[in-house]
Design a protein around this motif. Sequence first.
Motif, PDB file in Angstrom:
ATOM      1  N   CYS A 299      42.079  -8.576  59.273  1.00  6.70           N
ATOM      2  CA  CYS A 299      41.702  -9.976  59.105  1.00  6.70           C
ATOM      3  C   CYS A 299      40.476 -10.280  59.965  1.00  6.70           C
ATOM      4  O   CYS A 299      40.415  -9.883  61.130  1.00  6.70           O
ATOM      5  CB  CYS A 299      42.871 -10.876  59.510  1.00  6.70           C
ATOM      6  N   TRP A 301      39.289 -13.275  60.895  1.00  6.99           N
ATOM      7  CA  TRP A 301      39.349 -14.501  61.692  1.00  6.99           C
ATOM      8  C   TRP A 301      39.197 -14.109  63.172  1.00  6.99           C
ATOM      9  O   TRP A 301      39.656 -13.024  63.567  1.00  6.99           O
ATOM     10  CB  TRP A 301      40.700 -15.173  61.458  1.00  6.99           C
ATOM     11  N   CYS A 304      41.895 -12.086  65.245  1.00  7.01           N
ATOM     12  CA  CYS A 304      43.087 -11.722  64.455  1.00  7.01           C
ATOM     13  C   CYS A 304      42.950 -10.270  64.013  1.00  7.01           C
ATOM     14  O   CYS A 304      41.908  -9.863  63.522  1.00  7.01           O
ATOM     15  CB  CYS A 304      43.249 -12.621  63.237  1.00  7.01           C
ATOM     16  N   ARG A 306      45.493  -8.616  62.110  1.00  6.90           N
ATOM     17  CA  ARG A 306      46.505  -8.224  61.123  1.00  6.90           C
ATOM     18  C   ARG A 306      45.872  -7.233  60.143  1.00  6.90           C
ATOM     19  O   ARG A 306      44.752  -7.442  59.674  1.00  6.90           O
ATOM     20  CB  ARG A 306      47.018  -9.461  60.388  1.00  6.90           C
ATOM     21  N   CYS A 334      44.177 -12.654  56.662  1.00  6.03           N
ATOM     22  CA  CYS A 334      45.637 -12.544  56.558  1.00  6.03           C
ATOM     23  C   CYS A 334      46.163 -13.832  55.910  1.00  6.03           C
ATOM     24  O   CYS A 334      45.428 -14.814  55.796  1.00  6.03           O
ATOM     25  CB  CYS A 334      46.249 -12.340  57.937  1.00  6.03           C
ATOM     26  N   HIS A 337      45.636 -17.144  57.879  1.00  8.74           N
ATOM     27  CA  HIS A 337      44.258 -17.604  57.999  1.00  8.74           C
ATOM     28  C   HIS A 337      43.650 -17.949  56.648  1.00  8.74           C
ATOM     29  O   HIS A 337      42.790 -18.818  56.548  1.00  8.74           O
ATOM     30  CB  HIS A 337      43.440 -16.585  58.800  1.00  8.74           C
TER      31      HIS A 337
END
Length: 372
Positions: A299, A301, A304, A306, A334, A337
């Motif tokens: 991800c 973001w 993040c 993930r 993800c 997000h």
Amino acid sequence: MLQTPTQAPPEGARLAMELIGLRQDIDRLELRFSQLAVAYDKTEHWDQEGSNSAIDWIRFNCRMTSTAAADRLAVGKRLDQMAQSQQAMKEGAIGFAHLTVMARTADAVGAAFDEGKLLQLARQNSPGRFHYKCMHYRHSVEPKAYADEQAELAENRKLRLSTAEDGCLLISGVLDPIGGAVVRTALEPLARATGAHDHREVEQRFADALVELAAKGGRLQVQMQVTTSIETLLGLIGAPGAETEFSLPVSATTVERWACDCSLTRVLMKDSVVIDVGRAERVIKGPRRRALIARDRHCQWTDCERPASWCDGHHFVHWTRGGGGEIENQVLLCGRHHWKVHEGGWQLIRTDDGRIVPIAPTITFGEPPRPD
Ligand SMILES: [Zn+2]
Ligand SMILES: [Zn+2]
């Protein structure tokens, strides 16, 4: 000598008539109660009695729940806009429960309220079904407000896991309508009885289904069906919400997220005719997906991490607005997000050095949200 058999009184039919008549009497009293509640609200009596509001006073002294008291007050306040509906209720065509739904809808849509149109729906539907139709109506006249309401419900989600003394896991919680529909769609097929010899209770089957789902991790494809119109996908004013099997109408922003890169079955309608049935596969697939995963890995973001297998491919410019399938228009996000970008109103900006910066939605009060 022949004896005419004495006709047994049709007990069921007699009771049925009595129930309907009694309910109509109660509904008429409820209407009167609503009128009185509004008049009472205008006095200062409840204040002098030390209550916070008229609803609070009624709740306590009339032995009602606050929702029931608030419903009566809501109906009372809207009576002058619901003259035809009051008449229909007095004639027994609709019930007080319909009036409650109508008054709440009027509160939600303001100037767009159209009594004639809603009364027609009320006459044709049970109160529960009428509530559902009114949700579609609210989406059609106020898509933004409806989406905001759904997003607010999602903010109140929670899932509590605690371990009991004997080691059992205790689970309790609340999911927003959309999240709830996704969970039910995933669990329902796993929770079906496996045959005539499956004597597990429904709740036991759901418990087993949850464990099975968890054991399979993210490898299980959720086959969720969404029925929507092109107008809804484009977020046009006047479009109804989309429909899924286990949820109230779904807002246009949620459908947009699902359509972004979903593993959901899409059924697209135009003038009540099915024009496209999308298969349950991702919009970004094959070599393009592999290229996207190779570039982003997780991800994108801020902070993040993930992994890609938990991510959707988000389109900066959505394909319903002419965005293309090229990798420059895509980024891995993800589930959480991805939600923030569509329903949550965050914007994503790509800097010159390729970083993704989330920009919070503009808010008029309180602390600005952080990109958690
Ligand atoms: Zn997206
Ligand atoms: Zn993320």
